[in-house]
Each structure stands twice: as C-alpha cells, then as structure tokens.
Design an enzyme around this catalytic site. Structure first.
Site, mmCIF file in Angstrom:
data_model
loop_
_atom_site.group_PDB
_atom_site.id
_atom_site.type_symbol
_atom_site.label_atom_id
_atom_site.label_comp_id
_atom_site.label_asym_id
_atom_site.label_seq_id
_atom_site.Cartn_x
_atom_site.Cartn_y
_atom_site.Cartn_z
ATOM 1 N N SER A 5 0.841 -1.197 0.000
ATOM 2 C CA SER A 5 0.000 0.000 0.000
ATOM 3 C C SER A 5 0.876 1.247 0.000
ATOM 4 O O SER A 5 1.644 1.484 0.931
ATOM 5 C CB SER A 5 -0.903 0.013 1.229
ATOM 6 O OG SER A 5 -1.521 1.273 1.319
ATOM 7 N N HIS A 30 -1.311 -1.146 -4.151
ATOM 8 C CA HIS A 30 -2.600 -0.753 -3.570
ATOM 9 C C HIS A 30 -2.597 0.761 -3.362
ATOM 10 O O HIS A 30 -1.665 1.315 -2.773
ATOM 11 C CB HIS A 30 -2.774 -1.505 -2.247
ATOM 12 C CG HIS A 30 -4.094 -1.321 -1.593
ATOM 13 N ND1 HIS A 30 -5.224 -1.988 -2.004
ATOM 14 C CD2 HIS A 30 -4.465 -0.549 -0.531
ATOM 15 C CE1 HIS A 30 -6.244 -1.643 -1.222
ATOM 16 N NE2 HIS A 30 -5.810 -0.763 -0.322
ATOM 17 N N ASP A 32 -4.647 3.914 -1.879
ATOM 18 C CA ASP A 32 -5.704 4.301 -0.929
ATOM 19 C C ASP A 32 -6.115 5.750 -1.118
ATOM 20 O O ASP A 32 -5.333 6.657 -0.839
ATOM 21 C CB ASP A 32 -5.194 4.127 0.505
ATOM 22 C CG ASP A 32 -5.111 2.670 0.913
ATOM 23 O OD1 ASP A 32 -6.111 1.953 0.768
ATOM 24 O OD2 ASP A 32 -4.032 2.253 1.383
ATOM 25 N N MET A 34 -8.618 8.709 0.112
ATOM 26 C CA MET A 34 -9.502 9.087 1.234
ATOM 27 C C MET A 34 -9.966 10.528 1.063
ATOM 28 O O MET A 34 -9.178 11.385 0.679
ATOM 29 C CB MET A 34 -8.727 8.983 2.545
ATOM 30 C CG MET A 34 -8.112 7.624 2.780
ATOM 31 S SD MET A 34 -7.183 7.645 4.313
ATOM 32 C CE MET A 34 -6.439 6.011 4.252
ATOM 33 N N HIS A 63 -8.341 1.657 -4.035
ATOM 34 C CA HIS A 63 -9.283 1.476 -2.910
ATOM 35 C C HIS A 63 -9.839 2.843 -2.543
ATOM 36 O O HIS A 63 -9.158 3.642 -1.906
ATOM 37 C CB HIS A 63 -8.516 0.833 -1.740
ATOM 38 C CG HIS A 63 -9.306 0.722 -0.479
ATOM 39 N ND1 HIS A 63 -8.724 0.470 0.748
ATOM 40 C CD2 HIS A 63 -10.636 0.809 -0.224
ATOM 41 C CE1 HIS A 63 -9.653 0.420 1.695
ATOM 42 N NE2 HIS A 63 -10.830 0.639 1.129
ATOM 43 N N MET A 65 -11.975 5.277 -0.474
ATOM 44 C CA MET A 65 -12.656 5.464 0.813
ATOM 45 C C MET A 65 -13.308 6.836 0.734
ATOM 46 O O MET A 65 -12.870 7.799 1.365
ATOM 47 C CB MET A 65 -11.631 5.373 1.953
ATOM 48 C CG MET A 65 -11.158 3.951 2.200
ATOM 49 S SD MET A 65 -9.581 3.874 3.076
ATOM 50 C CE MET A 65 -8.472 3.869 1.679
ATOM 51 N N MET A 134 -11.889 -5.395 4.983
ATOM 52 C CA MET A 134 -11.000 -4.570 5.813
ATOM 53 C C MET A 134 -10.735 -5.291 7.135
ATOM 54 O O MET A 134 -11.662 -5.734 7.811
ATOM 55 C CB MET A 134 -11.635 -3.206 6.100
ATOM 56 C CG MET A 134 -11.756 -2.286 4.904
ATOM 57 S SD MET A 134 -10.202 -1.952 4.060
ATOM 58 C CE MET A 134 -9.239 -1.156 5.353
ATOM 59 N N GLY A 139 -9.032 4.211 6.978
ATOM 60 C CA GLY A 139 -8.685 5.589 7.318
ATOM 61 C C GLY A 139 -7.214 5.828 7.606
ATOM 62 O O GLY A 139 -6.697 6.900 7.317
ATOM 63 N N GLY A 141 -3.095 3.919 7.988
ATOM 64 C CA GLY A 141 -2.159 2.803 7.978
ATOM 65 C C GLY A 141 -1.671 2.556 9.401
ATOM 66 O O GLY A 141 -1.929 3.365 10.302
ATOM 67 N N GLY A 142 -1.007 1.444 9.596
ATOM 68 C CA GLY A 142 -0.331 1.192 10.869
ATOM 69 C C GLY A 142 -1.208 0.731 12.019
ATOM 70 O O GLY A 142 -0.767 0.738 13.170
ATOM 71 N N ASP A 172 -7.133 -6.217 3.891
ATOM 72 C CA ASP A 172 -6.391 -4.957 3.992
ATOM 73 C C ASP A 172 -6.406 -4.433 5.425
ATOM 74 O O ASP A 172 -7.472 -4.159 5.975
ATOM 75 C CB ASP A 172 -7.070 -3.954 3.031
ATOM 76 C CG ASP A 172 -6.425 -2.582 3.028
ATOM 77 O OD1 ASP A 172 -5.342 -2.422 3.613
ATOM 78 O OD2 ASP A 172 -7.011 -1.682 2.396
ATOM 79 N N GLY A 174 -3.201 -4.003 8.760
ATOM 80 C CA GLY A 174 -2.464 -4.658 9.837
ATOM 81 C C GLY A 174 -1.836 -5.986 9.460
ATOM 82 O O GLY A 174 -1.515 -6.795 10.335
HETATM 83 C C1 DX5 Z 1 -6.332 1.811 5.549
HETATM 84 C C2 DX5 Z 1 -5.887 1.468 4.165
HETATM 85 C C3 DX5 Z 1 -4.861 0.404 4.112
HETATM 86 C C4 DX5 Z 1 -3.548 0.784 4.757
HETATM 87 C C5 DX5 Z 1 -2.861 -0.479 5.172
HETATM 88 O O1 DX5 Z 1 -7.442 2.645 5.464
HETATM 89 O O2 DX5 Z 1 -6.995 1.004 3.406
HETATM 90 O O3 DX5 Z 1 -4.631 0.006 2.772
HETATM 91 O O4 DX5 Z 1 -2.708 1.505 3.894
HETATM 92 O O5 DX5 Z 1 -1.759 -0.146 5.933
HETATM 93 P P1 DX5 Z 1 -1.176 -1.179 7.025
HETATM 94 O O6 DX5 Z 1 -0.717 -2.380 6.261
HETATM 95 O O7 DX5 Z 1 -0.052 -0.400 7.639
HETATM 96 O O8 DX5 Z 1 -2.290 -1.490 7.971
HETATM 97 ZN ZN ZN Z 2 -6.608 0.086 1.414
#
Ligand code: DX5
Ligand code: ZN
Length: 212
Positions: A5, A30, A32, A34, A63, A65, A134, A139, A141-142, A172, A174
């Site tokens: 991602s 990937h 993202d 938002m 993706h 959002m 999900m 929203g 990462g991490g 997607d 964690g």
């Molecule tokens: C969260 C995103 C994910 C995110 C994943 O809203 O959709 O794609 O980037 O990041 P990690 O792998 O760090 O959870």
């Molecule tokens: Zn994503």
C-alpha cells in the site's frame, strides 16, 4: 498475491519507492484514496494517481474510501487503474458505480469495514471481480489486525467455493509476517500491506517474506 500500500510510502521520495516496488515480486500496488468525509483522513487524489501510472509497472489496485464513488470511478479508470473498489456502506446501491467501472473495462471490487456484516457482500459475489475485507477500520495505515476478520474471510471463501465463482478475496489492514499465513490459510487471495513493506529497511525483502 501481495499488494504493497503506497499510503505508507515516503512521499518525498515517491519515485524511488515505486522503483523498489517495480523491482520487487509485488503483484500490484494498492492505492488508498480518502476524502475526509467517508473516513476521518485525507490521502491523495488524481495528480498522485496519474504520477503512479507513469512510474509504476505493477497493476494499480485503487481502494476508494470516499462518499459518492459513482462521481469519480471513471476518472480513476482513465487514470490507469487495474481495479477500482469502493465501500458498500458508502452507497445505497453499488450497481451504478460498478457498471461505470465495468464499462471502462476495469475490474470491480466491493469493500466492507470491520463493522459491516459479510452477509451483505453475498448478493454481489457474482457481480464483482474482487471483494476487499478490511481488517482494520479504513482511514489510517499502521493499525493492528482485527482477528475476527479471519472468520469473515472463511465465510466469504465458503460462499465463493460453493457457487464455483472465481471472485478474488483481498484483505487490507495490519497484515505482517506474523499473521500473513493465517490470512492466506483462511482463504485470502490478495494481501495488502503498508507498514509491513514500506516501514522496513528493505521493502523488497519484506515483500518476499510476506509471500513466504
Ligand atoms: C487503511 C488502508 C490500508 C492501509 C494499510 O485505510 O486502506 O490500505 O494503507 O496499511 P497497514 O498495512 O499499515 O495497515
Ligand atoms: Zn486500502
């Protein structure tokens, strides 16, 4: 398949980061998007998407959002998406936006957040190319992987198998080397990983480890 991602990449060195992905065994990138409305965060939009199209040799897995995906899906298709997905809970009826994506010849994906019952995806399993489950709330990462996602993956895998479909299951949030094998064993086809790829010294090796 493994889909790093780009949200977790270092945007000050985006070209170099994508170069690493191009040289890796990643299956796709990937992307993202938002909007600050559907999720309490804003990432990036078309200018970055177009830049990714120019420098990334891997398929771009978008993706969304965002609210009103039907307003924007065509532009993401035109900007070079391999697949375009949006959240089922963001729309009253997903069919109009799905049709716009299909009309562009791009793969469709429907996504649900962890608090949405997987049953709600069942009527669409034969209408999309991929579903994205999900494993964290969309929203950021991490975040930490929500273990209950494994039951959802098993449930959707069962539905797909029973109906002899070839709909892909993407997961997607964690995902790391500690849980990737469990996610795969539960029936996932595509593992998205942000931090576990980009927040390491060697993203190419991290992708190999996720595959292994
Ligand atoms: C969260 C995103 C994910 C995110 C994943 O809203 O959709 O794609 O980037 O990041 P990690 O792998 O760090 O959870
Ligand atoms: Zn994503």
């Amino acid at each position: 398949m493994v889909a790093p991602s780009v949200l977790s990449a270092d945007f000050a060195r985006l070209g170099e980061q994508i170069d690493l992905i191009n040289r890796s065994n990643a299956d796709m990138l990937h992307v993202d998007v938002m909007d600050g409305v559907f999720v309490p965060n804003i990432s990036f939009g078309f200018p970055v998407m177009k830049a990714l199209q120019r420098c990334c040799t891997k398929p771009l897995d978008v993706h969304l959002m965002i609210v009103h995906p039907e307003r924007y899906v065509e532009r993401f298709c035109d900007a070079g998406a391999w697949s375009v997905g949006f959240h089922l809970e963001a729309v009253e009826d997903p069919e109009p936006a799905l049709q716009l994506i299909r009309n562009k010849g791009v793969r469709t994906c429907l996504t649900i957040n962890p608090d949405i019952d997987a049953e709600r995806l069942v009527p669409y399993l034969d209408k999309v190319d991929m579903v994205l489950l999900m494993s964290v709330f969309a929203g950021f990462g991490g975040q930490a992987f929500i273990p209950e996602t494994l039951d959802k993956i098993r449930f959707i895998r069962e539905q797909i198998t029973q109906r002899h479909l070839n709909t892909l299951i993407e997961v997607d949030g964690g995902i790391n080397t500690g849980n990737a094998s469990a996610v795969y064993a539960a029936g996932a086809d595509v593992l998205v990983a942000g931090s576990a790829v980009f927040h390491t010294k060697d993203p190419i090796a991290a992708i190999e480890q996720l595959r292994a």
